[in-house]
Design an enzyme around this catalytic site. Structure first.
Site, PDB file in Angstrom:
ATOM      1  N   LYS A   1      10.985   3.916  -8.920  1.00 53.83           N
ATOM      2  CA  LYS A   1      10.452   4.430  -7.644  1.00 53.83           C
ATOM      3  C   LYS A   1      10.834   3.185  -6.499  1.00 53.83           C
ATOM      4  O   LYS A   1      10.641   2.225  -7.155  1.00 53.83           O
ATOM      5  CB  LYS A   1       9.294   4.979  -7.653  1.00 53.83           C
ATOM      6  CG  LYS A   1       8.274   4.396  -8.317  1.00 53.83           C
ATOM      7  CD  LYS A   1       7.089   3.949  -7.774  1.00 53.83           C
ATOM      8  CE  LYS A   1       7.037   3.338  -6.169  1.00 53.83           C
ATOM      9  NZ  LYS A   1       6.163   2.199  -6.093  1.00 53.83           N
TER      10      LYS A   1
ATOM     11  N   HIS B   1       4.966   4.520 -12.940  1.00 51.18           N
ATOM     12  CA  HIS B   1       4.129   4.035 -13.651  1.00 51.18           C
ATOM     13  C   HIS B   1       2.763   4.741 -13.797  1.00 51.18           C
ATOM     14  O   HIS B   1       1.944   4.574 -14.853  1.00 51.18           O
ATOM     15  CB  HIS B   1       3.984   2.468 -14.071  1.00 51.18           C
ATOM     16  CG  HIS B   1       3.254   2.240 -12.469  1.00 51.18           C
ATOM     17  ND1 HIS B   1       3.502   2.016 -11.385  1.00 51.18           N
ATOM     18  CD2 HIS B   1       1.925   1.548 -12.728  1.00 51.18           C
ATOM     19  CE1 HIS B   1       2.751   1.294 -10.734  1.00 51.18           C
ATOM     20  NE2 HIS B   1       1.596   1.199 -11.506  1.00 51.18           N
TER      21      HIS B   1
ATOM     22  N   LYS C   1      -0.591   5.927 -17.256  1.00 49.73           N
ATOM     23  CA  LYS C   1      -1.573   5.264 -17.381  1.00 49.73           C
ATOM     24  C   LYS C   1      -2.540   6.441 -18.132  1.00 49.73           C
ATOM     25  O   LYS C   1      -2.422   7.561 -17.961  1.00 49.73           O
ATOM     26  CB  LYS C   1      -2.445   5.289 -15.875  1.00 49.73           C
ATOM     27  CG  LYS C   1      -1.903   4.032 -14.943  1.00 49.73           C
ATOM     28  CD  LYS C   1      -2.508   3.934 -13.806  1.00 49.73           C
ATOM     29  CE  LYS C   1      -1.946   2.966 -12.729  1.00 49.73           C
ATOM     30  NZ  LYS C   1      -2.248   1.563 -12.998  1.00 49.73           N
TER      31      LYS C   1
ATOM     32  N   GLU D   1      -6.214  -0.863  -2.851  1.00 39.92           N
ATOM     33  CA  GLU D   1      -5.887  -2.086  -3.250  1.00 39.92           C
ATOM     34  C   GLU D   1      -6.528  -3.268  -2.780  1.00 39.92           C
ATOM     35  O   GLU D   1      -6.647  -3.040  -1.421  1.00 39.92           O
ATOM     36  CB  GLU D   1      -4.149  -2.274  -3.263  1.00 39.92           C
ATOM     37  CG  GLU D   1      -3.611  -1.161  -4.583  1.00 39.92           C
ATOM     38  CD  GLU D   1      -2.092  -1.651  -4.223  1.00 39.92           C
ATOM     39  OE1 GLU D   1      -1.680  -2.368  -5.180  1.00 39.92           O
ATOM     40  OE2 GLU D   1      -1.378  -1.106  -3.575  1.00 39.92           O
TER      41      GLU D   1
ATOM     42  N   ASP E   1       5.951   3.774  -0.883  1.00 37.73           N
ATOM     43  CA  ASP E   1       5.629   2.894  -1.941  1.00 37.73           C
ATOM     44  C   ASP E   1       4.509   3.780  -2.670  1.00 37.73           C
ATOM     45  O   ASP E   1       4.650   3.724  -4.013  1.00 37.73           O
ATOM     46  CB  ASP E   1       4.920   1.685  -1.119  1.00 37.73           C
ATOM     47  CG  ASP E   1       4.787   0.485  -2.604  1.00 37.73           C
ATOM     48  OD1 ASP E   1       5.560   0.658  -3.499  1.00 37.73           O
ATOM     49  OD2 ASP E   1       3.912  -0.105  -2.413  1.00 37.73           O
TER      50      ASP E   1
ATOM     51  N   HIS F   1       3.105   8.281  -6.809  1.00 39.35           N
ATOM     52  CA  HIS F   1       1.779   8.030  -7.423  1.00 39.35           C
ATOM     53  C   HIS F   1       0.779   9.034  -6.887  1.00 39.35           C
ATOM     54  O   HIS F   1       0.300   9.935  -7.507  1.00 39.35           O
ATOM     55  CB  HIS F   1       1.092   6.680  -7.428  1.00 39.35           C
ATOM     56  CG  HIS F   1       1.930   5.467  -7.571  1.00 39.35           C
ATOM     57  ND1 HIS F   1       3.101   5.450  -8.391  1.00 39.35           N
ATOM     58  CD2 HIS F   1       1.861   4.094  -7.145  1.00 39.35           C
ATOM     59  CE1 HIS F   1       3.503   4.290  -8.589  1.00 39.35           C
ATOM     60  NE2 HIS F   1       3.085   3.440  -7.782  1.00 39.35           N
TER      61      HIS F   1
ATOM     62  N   LYS G   1      -3.364  -1.285   1.255  1.00 45.56           N
ATOM     63  CA  LYS G   1      -3.373  -2.579   0.783  1.00 45.56           C
ATOM     64  C   LYS G   1      -4.467  -3.329   1.654  1.00 45.56           C
ATOM     65  O   LYS G   1      -5.066  -2.921   2.605  1.00 45.56           O
ATOM     66  CB  LYS G   1      -2.162  -3.395   1.100  1.00 45.56           C
ATOM     67  CG  LYS G   1      -0.837  -2.751   0.615  1.00 45.56           C
ATOM     68  CD  LYS G   1      -0.198  -3.412  -0.895  1.00 45.56           C
ATOM     69  CE  LYS G   1       0.689  -2.906  -1.420  1.00 45.56           C
ATOM     70  NZ  LYS G   1       0.763  -2.905  -2.844  1.00 45.56           N
TER      71      LYS G   1
HETATM   72  C1  BG6 Z   1       3.413  -0.149  -7.225  1.00 49.05           C
HETATM   73  C2  BG6 Z   1       3.731  -0.359  -5.755  1.00 49.05           C
HETATM   74  O1  BG6 Z   1       4.355   1.245  -7.586  1.00 49.05           O
HETATM   75  O2  BG6 Z   1       2.206   0.254  -7.593  1.00 49.05           O
HETATM   76  C3  BG6 Z   1       2.971  -1.724  -5.289  1.00 49.05           C
HETATM   77  O3  BG6 Z   1       5.139  -0.735  -5.660  1.00 49.05           O
HETATM   78  C4  BG6 Z   1       1.482  -1.464  -5.887  1.00 49.05           C
HETATM   79  O4  BG6 Z   1       2.793  -1.846  -4.220  1.00 49.05           O
HETATM   80  C5  BG6 Z   1       1.351  -1.067  -7.461  1.00 49.05           C
HETATM   81  O5  BG6 Z   1       0.663  -2.635  -5.871  1.00 49.05           O
HETATM   82  C6  BG6 Z   1       0.007  -0.422  -7.601  1.00 49.05           C
HETATM   83  O6  BG6 Z   1      -0.181  -0.122  -9.112  1.00 49.05           O
HETATM   84  P1  BG6 Z   1      -1.472  -0.254  -9.983  1.00 49.05           P
HETATM   85  O7  BG6 Z   1      -1.042   0.037 -11.403  1.00 49.05           O
HETATM   86  O8  BG6 Z   1      -1.913  -1.759  -9.913  1.00 49.05           O
HETATM   87  O9  BG6 Z   1      -2.399   0.602  -9.337  1.00 49.05           O
END
Ligand code: BG6
Length: 518
Positions: A177, A207, A211, A245, A264, A269, A369
Site C-alpha cells: 500500500k 500489514h 497482526k 505513533e 498512508d 489500516h 505521527k
Molecule cells: C505503515 C506506514 O503502513 O505503517 C507508516 O506507511 C507507519 O508510516 C506504519 O509508521 C505503522 O505500522 P505499525 O505496525 O508500526 O503500527
C-alpha cells in the site's frame, strides 16, 4: 448425513479446551523471492527481519533464495553486510551468529535501474540459474514490490514485457500500500496488474491484517455470542479508533510528502479496522467470504460531501516538541521536507456507516505521527443506562467500554462500574482484562512473518481485494481533495508529543463525547 457429523463435531468440541479450525497440512516447497527495492526502509526494517526470523524458526524450506534488486551499486557481499547491520540493529530480531551464517547463503543482490530493460534481462538469467523446482516441477517465484507506489507500474510492465509474469514460472506478486493515490489511479494500477497476472496471483498487502490482535477481532466477535447480541446501534454509542505513533517520518520524506497521513494510514489500516469491527458474520471462513463482508461495509460508508469535510474531519501537522523527555524537530524541520510543506501528519474524523446495524453510530478515527505515545486501540463505547438511579455524584457515569488494544500491549479489556466499599453511592470504573502476553506467555508473531508465509502457501484471506481498495478510495477521496484544495493556514498546529490539534478534541466534545484512549 453431513448435518449429523457437524452436530457430532460440536458435541466433541464442547469438551476440548481449544477449538481448531481445520487446517490443511502444508509442506513448504522451494521458492525464490525477488524483492524490488531490496535496500529500502521496508526491506531493511520489516521484510528481511521477518524472513530471517522465519528461517531462524525453521519455517522456510531447505531450498529458497531471496534476490534483492536495487539501484545502489553493491556487490553481493556488501548487500549481505548491509542486511546484517540492519538485523543486528533491529528490535524485532534476536540475532544469532550461527543462524545468520545459514541465512546469508540464501541472500543475493542484483543492482540495476528498475526502468531499464537490461535489468530484466539480467533478472531472467539469474532466475534461470537460481530457481529450484518443487516436487511437482513448479518454479515458484514471488515478486515483492517494496517500492514507492509510482515505481510499481513500470516494474510490472517490464516484468510482463519479459514474459516473467505467467508462463514457465509460477509467480505471485505482493504489492504494498498505498495502491495508487486515488480511485482512478488505483483502478489504473489494477488494470495493469490484472493484465499481467491473474487475480489469484495478486497479493495486495496491508500489514495491519497480519497482526495477531487484528485477526482476533473476527474470532472475538464471532465466537462470543454475548457481544454479538449488543454489537449494533441499539447498544453502542460510538466506536473510536486511535492509531498513534510517537515516531516521525524517519528517512521517508519523499514518500511521505506525496502520501500524507490519509493515504498512508486512513485509506488502508484504519478503514480495514472499521471493516472488521462493522462487518456482518461471513458465510464461512474462506478468503472471499470474509472479503465480501468487509467490502459491503466500505460500500456503505456514508460519502462525505465537500461542505461536510470541514465539520467532520480535522488535519494537522506537528511542530517541534518533546517526546519521552527528548526534544524532537517539527515536520518542516525534518530532513528532506520543505520549510513550507503543507503535508498533513495528523487526521481525525467521524465516519458513518449507512446500514441497518450501524445507522447513526459515529466511528471516530484519529491517527498521527509524533503523538504522545505509540498506541493502536479500538474503543467501543456502550450506551448509558436508560435511567439514572444513583444520586447527583453519579450524574455522569463512566461508560461501559470494550477496549481492543492492538499495540504495543496486546490486550482486550472490558470496563464496568462497581460500588466502592463502605462509601455512599460511589461508583468506580474497573477493567476486566485479557492480555496475550500473560495468557499465552508469548508475544503474537509479527505481521510480515504471517503474511509472507500466507502468500507462500497461497492463502489470500489476509490480503485485500481490488473492490475493497476502490471502495476505500471512494470514502477518502473527497476528504483528500477538499483539504488539498484549501490547505490550512495554521500548520504546524500541534506540538510533537501531544494528542494532536485542539480541534480533534472539539470534534467529539461538540457531540458530548471525548477520546477514550490517552
Ligand atoms: C505503515 C506506514 O503502513 O505503517 C507508516 O506507511 C507507519 O508510516 C506504519 O509508521 C505503522 O505500522 P505499525 O505496525 O508500526 O503500527
Amino acid at each position: 448425513m453431513v448435518q449429523k457429523s457437524r452436530l457430532d463435531d460440536v458435541a466433541v468440541t464442547k469438551y476440548l479446551q481449544t477449538c481448531d479450525i481445520p487446517v490443511e497440512e502444508f509442506k513448504m516447497e522451494p521458492f525464490t523471492l525477488v524483492i524490488f527495492g531490496g535496500t529500502g526502509d521496508l526491506s531493511r526494517k520489516k521484510l528481511l527481519p521477518a524472513l530471517y526470523h522465519l528461517s531462524q524458526k525453521n519455517e522456510l524450506p531447505e531450498h529458497f533464495s531471496i534476490l534483492s534488486l536495487g539501484g545502489s551499486q553493491l556487490e553481493e557481499e556488501q548487500y549481505r553486510a548491509l542486511i546484517e547491520r540492519a538485523l543486528r540493529g533491529s528490535e524485532e530480531v534476536c540475532f544469532s551468529e550461527e543462524k545468520w551464517a545459514g541465512f546469508r547463503r540464501h541472500l543475493f543482490y542484483l543492482s540495476g535501474n528498475l526502468e531499464e530493460e537490461g535489468t530484466y534481462q539480467r533478472l531472467c538469467s539469474r532466475l534461470d540459474q537460481m530457481v529450484v523446482p518443487t516436487q511437482e516441477g513448479r518454479k515458484d517465484v514471488v515478486y515483492y514490490m517494496a517500492l514507492p507506489p509510482q515505481t510499481t507500474p513500470t516494474v510490472v510492465n517490464l516484468l510482463h514485457g519479459h514474459g516473467l509474469c505467467r508462463g514457465p514460472l509460477d509467480t505471485k506478486i505482493i504489492v504494498e500500500k498505498p495502491f495508487g493515490k486515488d480511485l482512478s489511479s488505483a483502478a489504473q494500477l489494477n488494470r495493469l496488474l490484472t493484465g499481467a497476472f491473474d487475480e489469484r496471483q495478486i497479493y495486495r498487502i496491508d500489514h495491519y491484517l497480519g497482526k495477531e490482535t487484528v485477526q482476533n477481532i473476527i474470532f472475538f466477535r464471532f465466537s462470543n455470542s454475548i457481544f454479538e447480541q449488543i454489537w449494533n446501534h441499539r447498544y453502542i454509542d460510538n466506536v473510536q479508533i486511535t492509531v498513534a505513533e510517537d515516531m516521525g517520518i524517519d528517512s521517508r520524506a519523499r514518500f511521505y510528502e506525496q502520501a500524507g497521513v490519509i493515504r498512508d494510514i486512513v485509506q488502508n489500516h484504519i478503514l480495514q479496522l472499521i471493516g472488521l469491527i462493522a462487518m456482518e458474520p461471513p458465510v464461512g471462513f474462506e478468503a472471499d467470504f470474509i472479503r465480501d463482508e468487509k467490502t459491503k461495509v466500505f460500500r456503505s460508508l456514508h460519502p462525505m460531501r465537500e461542505e461536510k469535510v470541514d465539520r467532520f474531519t480535522v488535519i494537522g501537522q506537528y511542530g517541534p516538541g518533546k517526546i519521552n523527555g527528548k526534544e524532537v524537530p517539527g515536520y518542516r524541520q525534518e530532513k528532506g521536507i520543505s520549510t513550507d510543506s503543507n503535508t498533513a501528519t495528523f487526521f481525525a474524523g467521524a465516519f458513518y456507516i449507512a446500514n441497518w446495524r450501524w445507522a447513526g453510530v459515529p466511528f471516530y478515527v484519529r491517527t498521527g505521527k509524533r503523538m504522545t505515545r505509540r498506541i493502536t486501540e479500538i474503543a467501543i463505547q456502550f450506551d448509558q443506562p436508560p435511567l439514572k438511579l444513583f444520586g447527583r455524584t453519579c450524574d455522569v457515569l463512566e461508560p461501559n467500554l470494550l477496549l481492543l488494544t492492538i499495540q504495543p500491549e496486546e490486550k482486550i479489556s472490558l470496563r464496568f462500574g462497581v460500588k466502592v466499599p463502605r462509601m455512599a453511592n460511589q461508583i468506580y470504573p474497573i477493567d476486566m482484562k485479557f492480555s496475550y502476553q500473560e495468557t499465552f506467555q508469548a508475544p503474537p508473531s509479527p505481521a510480515y512473518e504471517r503474511l509472507v508465509l500466507d502468500c507462500l502457501k497461497g492463502d489470500l484471506t489476509l490480503f485485500v481485494r481490488q473492490d475493497q481498495i476502490e471502495a476505500m478510495w471512494e470514502a477518502v477521496d473527497p476528504i483528500i481533495s477538499c483539504w488539498e484544495n484549501q490547505p490550512p493556514k495554521n500548520f504546524p498546529n500541534y506540538a510533537a508529543g501531544t494528542w494532536g490539534p485542539a480541534e480533534a478534541s472539539q470534534l467529539l466534545e461538540q457531540e458530548g463525547r471525548r477520546w477514550i484512549t490517552d
